[in-house]
Design a protein around this motif. Structure first.
Motif, PDB file in Angstrom:
ATOM      1  N   ALA A   1       0.902  -1.233   0.023  1.00 42.46           N
ATOM      2  CA  ALA A   1       0.025   0.173   0.052  1.00 42.46           C
ATOM      3  C   ALA A   1       0.998   1.176   0.084  1.00 42.46           C
ATOM      4  O   ALA A   1       0.647   2.276  -0.671  1.00 42.46           O
ATOM      5  CB  ALA A   1      -1.091  -0.005   1.169  1.00 42.46           C
ATOM      6  N   VAL A   2       1.806   1.321   0.870  1.00 39.03           N
ATOM      7  CA  VAL A   2       2.905   2.390   0.834  1.00 39.03           C
ATOM      8  C   VAL A   2       3.707   2.608  -0.633  1.00 39.03           C
ATOM      9  O   VAL A   2       3.759   3.801  -0.958  1.00 39.03           O
ATOM     10  CB  VAL A   2       4.085   2.181   1.918  1.00 39.03           C
ATOM     11  N   LEU A   3       4.091   1.417  -1.118  1.00 44.33           N
ATOM     12  CA  LEU A   3       4.698   1.494  -2.472  1.00 44.33           C
ATOM     13  C   LEU A   3       3.700   2.029  -3.456  1.00 44.33           C
ATOM     14  O   LEU A   3       4.013   2.764  -4.499  1.00 44.33           O
ATOM     15  CB  LEU A   3       5.305   0.051  -2.729  1.00 44.33           C
ATOM     16  N   SER A   4       2.538   1.460  -3.489  1.00 41.68           N
ATOM     17  CA  SER A   4       1.388   2.023  -4.344  1.00 41.68           C
ATOM     18  C   SER A   4       1.224   3.605  -4.294  1.00 41.68           C
ATOM     19  O   SER A   4       1.136   4.237  -5.245  1.00 41.68           O
ATOM     20  CB  SER A   4      -0.005   1.228  -4.390  1.00 41.68           C
ATOM     21  N   TRP A   5       0.990   3.999  -3.037  1.00 41.41           N
ATOM     22  CA  TRP A   5       0.902   5.492  -2.699  1.00 41.41           C
ATOM     23  C   TRP A   5       2.136   6.137  -3.289  1.00 41.41           C
ATOM     24  O   TRP A   5       1.981   7.058  -3.845  1.00 41.41           O
ATOM     25  CB  TRP A   5       0.739   5.557  -1.392  1.00 41.41           C
ATOM     26  N   ALA A   6       3.221   5.726  -2.997  1.00 46.68           N
ATOM     27  CA  ALA A   6       4.453   6.328  -3.565  1.00 46.68           C
ATOM     28  C   ALA A   6       4.760   6.463  -5.100  1.00 46.68           C
ATOM     29  O   ALA A   6       4.958   7.374  -5.798  1.00 46.68           O
ATOM     30  CB  ALA A   6       5.985   5.645  -3.048  1.00 46.68           C
ATOM     31  N   GLY A   7       4.219   5.431  -5.830  1.00 38.61           N
ATOM     32  CA  GLY A   7       4.161   5.521  -7.329  1.00 38.61           C
ATOM     33  C   GLY A   7       3.113   6.440  -7.745  1.00 38.61           C
ATOM     34  O   GLY A   7       3.425   6.892  -8.672  1.00 38.61           O
ATOM     35  N   ARG A   8       1.945   6.455  -7.026  1.00 39.14           N
ATOM     36  CA  ARG A   8       1.107   7.441  -7.469  1.00 39.14           C
ATOM     37  C   ARG A   8       1.650   8.993  -7.283  1.00 39.14           C
ATOM     38  O   ARG A   8       1.232   9.743  -7.998  1.00 39.14           O
ATOM     39  CB  ARG A   8      -0.512   7.343  -6.832  1.00 39.14           C
ATOM     40  N   ARG A   9       2.437   9.321  -6.199  1.00 39.09           N
ATOM     41  CA  ARG A   9       2.733  10.561  -6.145  1.00 39.09           C
ATOM     42  C   ARG A   9       3.696  11.010  -6.795  1.00 39.09           C
ATOM     43  O   ARG A   9       4.162  12.219  -7.101  1.00 39.09           O
ATOM     44  CB  ARG A   9       3.230  10.679  -4.416  1.00 39.09           C
ATOM     45  N   GLY A  10       4.469  10.389  -7.628  1.00 39.91           N
ATOM     46  CA  GLY A  10       5.738  10.683  -8.430  1.00 39.91           C
ATOM     47  C   GLY A  10       6.092   9.675  -9.338  1.00 39.91           C
ATOM     48  O   GLY A  10       5.565   8.644  -9.690  1.00 39.91           O
ATOM     49  N   GLU A  11       6.816  10.149 -10.483  1.00 36.23           N
ATOM     50  CA  GLU A  11       7.108   9.303 -11.448  1.00 36.23           C
ATOM     51  C   GLU A  11       8.321   8.558 -11.147  1.00 36.23           C
ATOM     52  O   GLU A  11       9.590   8.794 -11.507  1.00 36.23           O
ATOM     53  CB  GLU A  11       7.387  10.454 -12.631  1.00 36.23           C
ATOM     54  N   THR A  12       8.115   7.351 -10.618  1.00 35.74           N
ATOM     55  CA  THR A  12       9.164   6.560  -9.810  1.00 35.74           C
ATOM     56  C   THR A  12       9.867   5.637 -10.952  1.00 35.74           C
ATOM     57  O   THR A  12      10.882   4.932 -10.642  1.00 35.74           O
ATOM     58  CB  THR A  12       8.542   5.576  -8.885  1.00 35.74           C
ATOM     59  N   THR A  13       9.141   5.701 -12.369  1.00 33.95           N
ATOM     60  CA  THR A  13       9.947   4.897 -13.424  1.00 33.95           C
ATOM     61  C   THR A  13      10.467   5.750 -14.209  1.00 33.95           C
ATOM     62  O   THR A  13      10.577   5.165 -15.251  1.00 33.95           O
ATOM     63  CB  THR A  13       8.904   3.866 -13.917  1.00 33.95           C
ATOM     64  N   ASN A  14      10.835   7.191 -14.231  1.00 32.77           N
ATOM     65  CA  ASN A  14      11.094   7.935 -15.039  1.00 32.77           C
ATOM     66  C   ASN A  14      12.737   7.962 -15.453  1.00 32.77           C
ATOM     67  O   ASN A  14      13.467   8.125 -14.430  1.00 32.77           O
ATOM     68  CB  ASN A  14      10.757   9.352 -14.671  1.00 32.77           C
TER      69      ASN A  14
END
Length: 453
Positions: A86-99
């Motif tokens: 859940a934390v990782l999904s939230w972090a993914g939504r907050r930023g472009e983590t795969t840019n």
């Protein structure tokens, strides 16, 4: 045989490698292979039922902190909380983590194996693999994970293989010196793994040339899809035969992919504008429209707005429909409703999975003559090829199919039958299992010879 798939999550977005890897795991299980799927970095987002374990290894937040603050020592309970899906999904939504532009240092660290040797981050995953998965083979879903291979082989004593799956899309966008360094590290790591597999001959050859490795070391294992899921109702009711509903008056041209510049939606819009201008001059009354769908990330919203302005400027507002992001049933319905599929990718495609899905629905495709698309169209007869990034050439191909229902049905029938014969999930699983057996035979033969020597 027991197999563990390690698949890199994509920070909350739909990712072709995640979707195809998830589908392969399901197919292997249905073929009787005990298969486990452990996500890395972030939870997987797929459009079919998720086959992955509930936990995530090498969570992206902990990796970021370890790279940014190497002396930071977080308590174990904090690290475990940061690895919660859940934390990782939230972090993914907050930023472009795969840019890629911002991930050069992390990519380099992964390929160097720094995180795999960091016991704080990897020990729990190793313990789970030993106690639960107990694999005979470990399968990485892309070559950018090969920095894990030496550690996995040393600590678990099993062969490690990797799929080649569009790594170039990532490394092309890395700034220097990370792009050059990534290729150098990939060359090193490919020599340390026990097998590489590409989905088609194009990408096998491309990867070998770009990285500087022998082509003979790469297996070509064509992919599979859930073919019957995409069959139009007219096919299903007639026993799966290669028929489609009778042609209608309005021709629907579909685009289904991640909405970004690399996938070329702007080229399709430009070509549509050219077709409209031609028909206005000739008083052609052909009725057609474009429907597009796919995942849109925050970083691509400016591109999407540019596409919408382009639609308005070319007078296409009443011929352009946006269907948004689709779930699995929505995707199937979208493809079944098309007359022509178009994916005018700017850069060569390594997989082309949306085309397989459109072809399973009996829809002919218009595709750029580069990447995997060339051998796909030549093998299937499932559509037309145009010169890449040439809107005039694309307009010519689309106009031919718009005006000729018989030609559309001919190419659509070819495409449907080719996919049914060659690209089912069961066929993909069978080819992959045979590859695993060859890898295991070589691996154990090598260990025996080194022991006796």
């Amino acid at each position: 045989m027991r197999v563990l798939h390690l698949i890199a999550g994509a920070g909350g977005m739909y990712c072709g490698s995640c979707i195809s890897g998830n589908a392969l795991v399901r197919a292997l299980r249905e073929a009787g292979i005990e298969t486990f799927l452990l996500p890395l970095y972030s939870p997987l987002r797929t459009d079919e039922p998720n086959q992955s374990e509930p936990q995530v290894a090498l969570g992206g937040v902990n990796l970021y902190l370890a790279l940014r603050f190497p002396r930071l020592r977080l308590p174990r309970f904090v690290r475990r909380w940061l690895d919660h899906p859940a934390v990782l999904s939230w972090a993914g939504r907050r930023g472009e983590t795969t840019n890629p532009e911002s991930l050069g240092p992390m990519c380099e660290a992964m390929l160097e194996g720094r995180f795999a040797s960091d016991h704080r981050l990897f020990d729990e995953a190793i313990d789970w693999i030993r106690s639960e998965a107990r694999p005979d083979v470990i399968h990485l879903n892309n070559a950018l994970l090969l920095g894990l291979a030496p550690c996995l082989k040393a600590r678990l004593g099993v062969p490690v293989v990797a799929s080649l799956s569009g790594e170039d899309v990532f490394w092309r966008r890395l700034p220097e010196p990370y792009q050059r360094r990534t290729k150098d590290l990939l060359r090193l790591r490919c020599g340390e793994c026990d097998g590489l597999a590409a989905m088609n001959g194009f990408y096998a050859g491309f990867f070998a040339r770009e990285i500087g490795i022998e082509l003979e070391g790469i297996e070509v294992i064509p992919p599979g899809i859930s073919v019957e899921l995409f069959a139009p109702s007219a096919m299903a009711s007639s026993g799966g035969g290669p028929c489609r509903p009778a042609p209608r008056q309005r021709v629907i041209i579909g685009f289904l992919s991640r909405i970004c510049r690399e996938k070329g939606l702007h080229t399709l819009i430009e070509a549509a504008g050219k077709i409209l201008a031609r028909t206005s001059r000739t008083n052609d009354s052909a009725d057609w429209r474009i429907e597009c769908a796919g995942y849109l990330s925050r970083s691509e919203r400016a591109y999407w707005e540019q596409c919408l302005r382009q639609v308005a400027e070319l007078g296409l507002a009443d011929r352009f429909v946006h269907r948004g992001e689709l779930d699995l049933s929505g995707k199937a319905a979208f493809l079944q409703n098309l007359d022509i599929f178009c994916l005018p990718s700017v850069i060569p495609e390594s997989k082309g999975l949306p085309v397989f899905e459109a072809w399973a629905a009996g829809v002919p495709a218009v595709l750029p003559a580069h990447g995997a698309f060339v051998e796909m169209v030549e093998a299937s007869g499932g559509g037309l090829l145009f010169h890449p990034n040439d809107a005039d050439a694309l307009a010519d191909c689309l106009a031919r199919l718009i005006s000729d229902a018989g030609l559309r049905q001919h190419h659509g029938r070819n495409a449907r039958e080719w996919v049914r014969r060659n690209h089912t999930l069961s066929a993909w699983a069978g080819r992959t299992i045979a590859w695993y057996h060859r890898v295991l035979s070589r691996y154990h033969a090598g260990r025996s010879s080194s022991t006796t020597g």
